[in-house]
Design a protein around this motif. Structure first.
Motif, PDB file in Angstrom:
ATOM      1  N   PHE A 150       0.790  -1.231   0.000  1.00 11.90           N
ATOM      2  CA  PHE A 150       0.000   0.000   0.000  1.00 11.90           C
ATOM      3  C   PHE A 150       0.829   1.292   0.000  1.00 11.90           C
ATOM      4  O   PHE A 150       0.281   2.377  -0.086  1.00 11.90           O
ATOM      5  CB  PHE A 150      -0.929   0.023   1.217  1.00 11.90           C
ATOM      6  N   GLY A 151       2.154   1.152   0.089  1.00  6.24           N
ATOM      7  CA  GLY A 151       2.980   2.349   0.135  1.00  6.24           C
ATOM      8  C   GLY A 151       3.486   2.773  -1.221  1.00  6.24           C
ATOM      9  O   GLY A 151       3.571   1.972  -2.158  1.00  6.24           O
ATOM     10  N   ASP A 152       3.822   4.050  -1.327  1.00  7.97           N
ATOM     11  CA  ASP A 152       4.475   4.581  -2.513  1.00  7.97           C
ATOM     12  C   ASP A 152       5.926   4.099  -2.480  1.00  7.97           C
ATOM     13  O   ASP A 152       6.633   4.327  -1.509  1.00  7.97           O
ATOM     14  CB  ASP A 152       4.418   6.114  -2.493  1.00  7.97           C
ATOM     15  N   LYS A 153       6.376   3.442  -3.535  1.00  2.95           N
ATOM     16  CA  LYS A 153       7.710   2.854  -3.541  1.00  2.95           C
ATOM     17  C   LYS A 153       8.791   3.880  -3.242  1.00  2.95           C
ATOM     18  O   LYS A 153       9.735   3.624  -2.510  1.00  2.95           O
ATOM     19  CB  LYS A 153       7.999   2.187  -4.890  1.00  2.95           C
ATOM     20  N   SER A 154       8.641   5.070  -3.808  1.00  2.00           N
ATOM     21  CA  SER A 154       9.671   6.091  -3.598  1.00  2.00           C
ATOM     22  C   SER A 154       9.725   6.524  -2.145  1.00  2.00           C
ATOM     23  O   SER A 154      10.766   6.935  -1.647  1.00  2.00           O
ATOM     24  CB  SER A 154       9.386   7.312  -4.485  1.00  2.00           C
ATOM     25  N   ILE A 155       8.583   6.410  -1.454  1.00  2.00           N
ATOM     26  CA  ILE A 155       8.544   6.796  -0.037  1.00  2.00           C
ATOM     27  C   ILE A 155       8.994   5.637   0.835  1.00  2.00           C
ATOM     28  O   ILE A 155       9.786   5.793   1.755  1.00  2.00           O
ATOM     29  CB  ILE A 155       7.115   7.218   0.358  1.00  2.00           C
ATOM     30  N   SER A 156       8.470   4.437   0.538  1.00  2.00           N
ATOM     31  CA  SER A 156       8.795   3.286   1.377  1.00  2.00           C
ATOM     32  C   SER A 156      10.264   2.931   1.311  1.00  2.00           C
ATOM     33  O   SER A 156      10.798   2.319   2.231  1.00  2.00           O
ATOM     34  CB  SER A 156       7.942   2.074   0.966  1.00  2.00           C
ATOM     35  N   GLU A 157      10.923   3.310   0.209  1.00  2.36           N
ATOM     36  CA  GLU A 157      12.339   3.013   0.071  1.00  2.36           C
ATOM     37  C   GLU A 157      13.223   4.153   0.541  1.00  2.36           C
ATOM     38  O   GLU A 157      14.445   4.067   0.495  1.00  2.36           O
ATOM     39  CB  GLU A 157      12.660   2.678  -1.397  1.00  2.36           C
ATOM     40  N   SER A 158      12.613   5.234   0.997  1.00  3.76           N
ATOM     41  CA  SER A 158      13.379   6.380   1.482  1.00  3.76           C
ATOM     42  C   SER A 158      14.056   6.025   2.797  1.00  3.76           C
ATOM     43  O   SER A 158      13.421   5.603   3.753  1.00  3.76           O
ATOM     44  CB  SER A 158      12.452   7.588   1.683  1.00  3.76           C
ATOM     45  N   THR A 159      15.379   6.208   2.871  1.00  4.94           N
ATOM     46  CA  THR A 159      16.129   5.869   4.075  1.00  4.94           C
ATOM     47  C   THR A 159      15.665   6.683   5.270  1.00  4.94           C
ATOM     48  O   THR A 159      15.488   6.154   6.379  1.00  4.94           O
ATOM     49  CB  THR A 159      17.636   6.111   3.849  1.00  4.94           C
TER      50      THR A 159
END
Length: 210
Positions: free
Chosen positions: A73-82
């Protein structure tokens, strides 16, 4: 495009709900202790606006891990943000610490209240054991096996005796209650009934006489 993604997330959420027997979004909100607005955020690519505790609750009810919930359910660019991940981890660790401290506090309070309730037993039972040692025919000797578990329990709680019955010790009003005679601090007195303390916390004083 955004609408298509929301539909896709909604379908995925319904499938997860069906697996655990949840038939409506309102029921999901109720079981997770959240709100309909929170569930809508889950379906609308706004996962990053939810608190870590909320993600834990939702993933627990859906019987998946938090990482799986973010992947779905997350935005990939956000969920992968360190930075975002570190913030979530810090918040999770803070929550775990709070829960651990709360458990420790509740356990200590439970132990102390239980020991207060057992005051009469803890005061007079050592006297019965003392009498039994000096008289093997004393009936109290028959109940020793029944109360060994209590001895083990208070030992596990870090409870120690204040004075052995019959022993002479230096009188200290902090730990001793004078029940007969008169004595000044540091004068020798005789222990009549055992007292108890947990670490440096007094449970009740030993009863002594001059």
């Amino acid at each position: 495009m955004g609408s298509d993604r929301q539909v896709d997330r909604t379908l995925k959420l319904r499938k997860l709900m069906q697996k655990v027997g949840i038939n409506s979004f309102s029921k999901l909100a109720q079981l997770t202790g959240t709100s309909a607005h929170t569930i809508h955020k889950l379906r609308s690519n706004k996962l990053d606006t939810l608190r870590w505790q909320t993600l834990v609750k939702i993933s627990s009810v859906l019987q998946i891990s938090v990482n799986e919930l973010i992947d779905i359910f997350g935005d990939k660019s956000i969920s992968e943000s360190t930075n975002s991940l570190e913030m979530l981890q810090q918040e999770y660790q803070h929550l775990q610490q709070q829960l651990s401290e709360q458990r420790s506090s509740l356990q200590a309070e439970f132990q102390y209240q239980s020991l207060q309730i057992l005051e009469s037993f803890l005061t007079y039972f050592p006297a019965a054991k003392y009498a039994a040692r000096n008289n093997p025919d004393f009936p109290a000797s028959k109940i020793f096996p029944l109360v060994q578990s209590i001895d083990r329990l208070i030992q596990q709680w870090g409870v120690t005796l204040i004075g052995e019955i019959g022993s002479e010790i230096a009188y200290d009003p902090r730990w001793h209650q004078l029940i007969e005679g008169a004595a000044n601090p540091d004068e020798l007195v005789t222990v009549r009934y055992t007292g108890y303390r947990q670490d440096n916390k007094l449970i009740f004083r030993a009863k002594v006489s001059k």
